[in-house]
Design an enzyme around this catalytic site. Structure first.
Site, PDB file in Angstrom:
ATOM      1  N   GLU A   1      -2.959  -3.208  -7.125  1.00  0.00           N
ATOM      2  CA  GLU A   1      -3.297  -4.386  -6.299  1.00  0.00           C
ATOM      3  C   GLU A   1      -2.368  -4.309  -5.095  1.00  0.00           C
ATOM      4  O   GLU A   1      -1.162  -4.478  -5.239  1.00  0.00           O
ATOM      5  CB  GLU A   1      -3.058  -5.697  -7.054  1.00  0.00           C
ATOM      6  CG  GLU A   1      -3.561  -5.759  -8.484  1.00  0.00           C
ATOM      7  CD  GLU A   1      -5.051  -5.511  -8.631  1.00  0.00           C
ATOM      8  OE1 GLU A   1      -5.795  -5.821  -7.678  1.00  0.00           O
ATOM      9  OE2 GLU A   1      -5.461  -4.988  -9.680  1.00  0.00           O
TER      10      GLU A   1
ATOM     11  N   ALA B   1       0.839  -1.203   0.000  1.00  0.00           N
ATOM     12  CA  ALA B   1       0.000   0.000   0.000  1.00  0.00           C
ATOM     13  C   ALA B   1       0.877   1.257   0.000  1.00  0.00           C
ATOM     14  O   ALA B   1       0.533   2.249  -0.635  1.00  0.00           O
ATOM     15  CB  ALA B   1      -0.915  -0.011   1.211  1.00  0.00           C
TER      16      ALA B   1
ATOM     17  N   CYS C   1      -0.857 -11.420   0.214  1.00  0.00           N
ATOM     18  CA  CYS C   1      -1.693 -10.233   0.441  1.00  0.00           C
ATOM     19  C   CYS C   1      -3.005 -10.611   1.102  1.00  0.00           C
ATOM     20  O   CYS C   1      -3.597  -9.817   1.821  1.00  0.00           O
ATOM     21  CB  CYS C   1      -1.942  -9.525  -0.885  1.00  0.00           C
ATOM     22  SG  CYS C   1      -2.639 -10.606  -2.140  1.00  0.00           S
TER      23      CYS C   1
HETATM   24  N1  NAD Z   1      -3.300  -7.348  -3.929  1.00  0.00           N
HETATM   25  C1  NAD Z   1      -2.452  -8.148  -4.548  1.00  0.00           C
HETATM   26  O1  NAD Z   1      -2.757  -8.728  -5.590  1.00  0.00           O
HETATM   27  C2  NAD Z   1      -1.090  -8.402  -3.983  1.00  0.00           C
HETATM   28  C3  NAD Z   1      -0.426  -9.544  -4.367  1.00  0.00           C
HETATM   29  C4  NAD Z   1       0.854  -9.794  -3.877  1.00  0.00           C
HETATM   30  C5  NAD Z   1       1.453  -8.909  -3.006  1.00  0.00           C
HETATM   31  N2  NAD Z   1       0.775  -7.804  -2.624  1.00  0.00           N
HETATM   32  C6  NAD Z   1       1.391  -6.894  -1.653  1.00  0.00           C
HETATM   33  O2  NAD Z   1       2.733  -6.647  -2.012  1.00  0.00           O
HETATM   34  C7  NAD Z   1       3.527  -6.384  -0.857  1.00  0.00           C
HETATM   35  C8  NAD Z   1       4.780  -7.226  -0.895  1.00  0.00           C
HETATM   36  O3  NAD Z   1       5.507  -6.946  -2.050  1.00  0.00           O
HETATM   37  P1  NAD Z   1       6.718  -5.920  -2.100  1.00  0.00           P
HETATM   38  O4  NAD Z   1       7.294  -5.727  -0.739  1.00  0.00           O
HETATM   39  O5  NAD Z   1       7.594  -6.381  -3.209  1.00  0.00           O
HETATM   40  O6  NAD Z   1       5.996  -4.551  -2.489  1.00  0.00           O
HETATM   41  P2  NAD Z   1       6.680  -3.142  -2.802  1.00  0.00           P
HETATM   42  O7  NAD Z   1       5.580  -2.150  -2.863  1.00  0.00           O
HETATM   43  O8  NAD Z   1       7.821  -2.864  -1.907  1.00  0.00           O
HETATM   44  O9  NAD Z   1       7.322  -3.344  -4.278  1.00  0.00           O
HETATM   45  C9  NAD Z   1       6.541  -3.690  -5.389  1.00  0.00           C
HETATM   46  C10 NAD Z   1       7.248  -3.193  -6.643  1.00  0.00           C
HETATM   47  O10 NAD Z   1       7.251  -1.771  -6.675  1.00  0.00           O
HETATM   48  C11 NAD Z   1       8.599  -1.290  -6.806  1.00  0.00           C
HETATM   49  N3  NAD Z   1       8.678  -0.032  -6.060  1.00  0.00           N
HETATM   50  C12 NAD Z   1       8.952   0.144  -4.746  1.00  0.00           C
HETATM   51  N4  NAD Z   1       8.861   1.458  -4.413  1.00  0.00           N
HETATM   52  C13 NAD Z   1       8.514   2.107  -5.555  1.00  0.00           C
HETATM   53  C14 NAD Z   1       8.234   3.479  -5.866  1.00  0.00           C
HETATM   54  N5  NAD Z   1       8.286   4.442  -4.955  1.00  0.00           N
HETATM   55  N6  NAD Z   1       7.856   3.802  -7.140  1.00  0.00           N
HETATM   56  C15 NAD Z   1       7.763   2.839  -8.087  1.00  0.00           C
HETATM   57  N7  NAD Z   1       8.038   1.531  -7.853  1.00  0.00           N
HETATM   58  C16 NAD Z   1       8.399   1.174  -6.595  1.00  0.00           C
HETATM   59  C17 NAD Z   1       9.465  -2.400  -6.270  1.00  0.00           C
HETATM   60  O11 NAD Z   1      10.769  -2.304  -6.789  1.00  0.00           O
HETATM   61  C18 NAD Z   1       8.702  -3.624  -6.734  1.00  0.00           C
HETATM   62  O12 NAD Z   1       8.979  -3.932  -8.068  1.00  0.00           O
HETATM   63  C19 NAD Z   1       2.613  -6.691   0.314  1.00  0.00           C
HETATM   64  O13 NAD Z   1       2.115  -5.490   0.807  1.00  0.00           O
HETATM   65  C20 NAD Z   1       1.508  -7.518  -0.305  1.00  0.00           C
HETATM   66  O14 NAD Z   1       0.298  -7.477   0.409  1.00  0.00           O
HETATM   67  C21 NAD Z   1      -0.461  -7.516  -3.096  1.00  0.00           C
HETATM   68  O1  LIG Z   2      -0.249 -12.398  -2.394  1.00  0.00           O
HETATM   69  C1  LIG Z   2      -1.256 -12.134  -3.002  1.00  0.00           C
HETATM   70  C2  LIG Z   2      -1.953 -13.094  -3.907  1.00  0.00           C
HETATM   71  C3  LIG Z   2      -2.516 -14.212  -3.139  1.00  0.00           C
HETATM   72  C4  LIG Z   2      -3.340 -15.234  -3.872  1.00  0.00           C
HETATM   73  N1  LIG Z   2      -4.246 -14.647  -4.836  1.00  0.00           N
HETATM   74  C5  LIG Z   2      -4.252 -14.959  -6.150  1.00  0.00           C
HETATM   75  O2  LIG Z   2      -3.440 -15.670  -6.660  1.00  0.00           O
HETATM   76  C6  LIG Z   2      -5.373 -14.312  -6.957  1.00  0.00           C
HETATM   77  C7  LIG Z   2      -5.661 -14.971  -8.252  1.00  0.00           C
HETATM   78  C8  LIG Z   2      -4.940 -14.370  -9.402  1.00  0.00           C
HETATM   79  O3  LIG Z   2      -4.405 -13.231  -9.296  1.00  0.00           O
HETATM   80  O4  LIG Z   2      -4.920 -15.018 -10.458  1.00  0.00           O
HETATM   81  C9  LIG Z   2      -4.147 -15.885  -2.770  1.00  0.00           C
HETATM   82  O5  LIG Z   2      -5.310 -15.497  -2.563  1.00  0.00           O
HETATM   83  O6  LIG Z   2      -3.593 -16.737  -2.075  1.00  0.00           O
END
Ligand code: NAD
Ligand SMILES: O=CCC[C@H](NC(=O)CCC(=O)O)C(=O)O
Length: 470
Positions: A230, A209, A264
């Site tokens: 996302e 976030a 997430c």
């Molecule tokens: N909702 C979803 O589908 C989903 C799925 C997987 C993970 N997540 C979330 O992702 C997080 C974990 O992943 P993470 O730590 O790699 O996330 P992150 O936000 O640190 O990084 C994500 C990407 O953004 C880039 N990035 C970081 N700071 C940036 C900036 N200021 N401007 C542009 N790009 C930037 C990073 O290099 C990386 O490629 C958790 O919060 C998790 O809940 C969400």
């Molecule tokens: O970390 C976040 C993703 C978790 C995973 N969700 C999906 O894979 C969603 C389906 C898709 O994007 O195709 C989960 O719910 O475990």
């Protein structure tokens, strides 16, 4: 242009896995821009065929790919294999979604005319990926984006560059033109340069976030660009009159600790009625003691591996301590059993009496518990978050599920099922700080193309019947 060195380490051993140079943002965007027009002009059947070849290419590298994901993220090999399967399955699901949601069709029109609804690609889309699903989640943007006729510049997380590189190699090996999918390696600075690049038409982001909110501000005055966010969650599990507490405990463990809590959709907050609290904690602690935490390739296979790196393990350990100093009562202590390596055992802490319950996503194996007297209090507690990704109710009462469904603020609302493990064949996304109303998975098709309506007739016909002088 950066060129700075990028190194990725295996979380489970600390060994260096991969080393390479960061990429050149301007060059990658320019190559994608040059490659886009030809790809967009191809019939969709051509792009479907190319993506099916991609699925087959990934299939042919299945074990190698799973091995790499397991090494680079630390997740167990069995789980990395399921990630590769999901990458493969994404193609057919996206083909269905494309035709259902963004294909072309006729609309009702006045006599002698036709109305057509078609969709066009945006152009060059940037994709920023997270480390926890370094292949599946960016692929969940890239496949629908390519299918719709966009070119993509993909920047994987700086923590998982090797997986990002292999994913892009598979697209190219399958014959998807190199100009259509570009790999940009680098960290947050490269991400910032890419998201701020004037020659991209949009950004598809999966990550925290904190980053998503920064990107939202950055795109605030650019309505011409598509932005799909996302982000994370602070997801509640509510237990109320659940008859089988042993089964309930397994669903809670699955929600909170799969992928070492680095999902997430992980269940972060367990809210339970006072009368079920003691027996549920007994089941939960028994089960947690049986969880195997080990290296991705260990035999027997572990339930979970380490978290992504030592900084993250430090942060999580400090966060657990900080929760106790606020009045949290540890039920199962979070432990770091292998020195400086980022292995953590699951931690559970009762926050009912705490002076404060911070609304933060602790992205690791930490579960916070809150006891309540009434279902209404439990609902209020579940909604006490700015996030809104997933939520689960464990109860045998369908009326309670009706209330839960109507009142909870989340994009995924489950009943007697874990908070995680969402299906790619359904929309996937949340509200509040979890996303910006552009859900992914099945609905990714929607943000990869825009609708164009055409009112058409075979020839010009006079249409003004009134209001003209003879
Ligand atoms: N909702 C979803 O589908 C989903 C799925 C997987 C993970 N997540 C979330 O992702 C997080 C974990 O992943 P993470 O730590 O790699 O996330 P992150 O936000 O640190 O990084 C994500 C990407 O953004 C880039 N990035 C970081 N700071 C940036 C900036 N200021 N401007 C542009 N790009 C930037 C990073 O290099 C990386 O490629 C958790 O919060 C998790 O809940 C969400
Ligand atoms: O970390 C976040 C993703 C978790 C995973 N969700 C999906 O894979 C969603 C389906 C898709 O994007 O195709 C989960 O719910 O475990």
């Amino acid at each position: 242009m950066t060129g700075a060195e990028l190194i990725s380490f295996e979380p489970a051993t600390g060994a260096e896995l991969w080393r390479g140079a960061s990429g050149d943002v301007d060059a990658e965007v320019a190559k994608a821009r040059a490659g886009w027009a030809d790809w967009a002009a191809r019939p969709v059947t051509y792009r479907i065929e190319a993506l099916r070849r991609f699925a087959n290419t990934v299939r042919s590298h299945h074990d190698e790919f799973a091995d790499l994901i397991a090494r680079e993220t630390g997740k167990p090999l069995w789980e990395a294999k399921t990630e590769v399967d999901t990458v493969i399955n994404k193609v057919d699901i996206s083909v269905t979604a494309y035709s259902e949601r963004t294909g072309q069709r006729r609309l009702d029109a006045p006599m002698n005319t036709r109305m057509a609804l078609r969709h066009k690609p945006h152009g060059v889309l940037a994709v920023l990926g997270p480390y926890n699903f370094p292949a599946h989640l960016p692929n969940g943007h890239i496949v629908p984006a390519l299918l719709a006729g966009n070119a993509v510049v993909f920047k994987p997380s700086e923590k998982t560059p090797a997986t990002g590189e292999m994913l892009v190699r598979c697209y190219h090996e399958a014959g998807i033109p190199e100009g259509c999918v570009r790999l940009l390696l680098g960290g947050p600075e490269a991400g910032k340069a890419l998201s701020g690049h004037p020659d991209i038409d949009g950004l598809l982001f999966t990550g925290s976030a904190r980053t998503g909110l920064a990107l939202n501000r950055q795109f605030a005055e650019q309505p011409e660009k598509i932005l799909a966010l996302e982000m994370g969650g602070n997801n509640p599990i509510l237990v109320w009159d659940s008859p089988d507490l042993a089964a309930t405990a397994t669903l809670i463990v699955q929600s909170a600790f799969t992928t070492a809590g680095q999902r997430c959709t992980a269940g972060r907050r367990l809210i339970v009625g006072n009368d079920q609290y003691e027996p549920l904690m007994a089941e939960l602690t028994d089960l947690i003691r049986r969880i195997i935490v080990d290296s991705p390739h260990a035999d027997p296979q572990p339930f979970m591996g380490p978290v992504i790196d030592s900084d993250t393990a430090d942060m999580l350990t400090e966060s657990f301590l900080s929760l106790s100093t606020r009045g949290g009562r540890p039920i199962v202590h979070l432990k770091r059993p292998r020195g400086n390596l980022p292995f953590l055992t699951p931690g559970v802490i009762d926050m009912t009496e705490a002076s404060e319950r911070p609304d933060a996503e602790l992205f690791g194996p930490i579960l916070q518990v809150v006891r309540t007297d009434s279902f209404d209090d439990a609902m209020a507690e579940a909604n006490r978050t700015r996030y809104g990704l997933s939520a689960s109710l464990m109860s045998q009462d369908p009326k309670l599920f009706d209330r839960f469904w109507a009142t909870i603020r989340a994009g995924i609302v489950n009943w007697n099922r874990p908070t995680n493990g969402a299906s790619s064949a359904a929309p996937f996304g949340g509200i509040g700080w979890s996303g910006n109303h552009r859900p992914s998975a099945l609905y990714a098709a929607d943000y990869c193309a825009y609708p164009v309506v055409s009112n058409e007739a075979d020839q010009a016909r006079a249409t003004i019947g009134i209001g003209l002088r003879d």
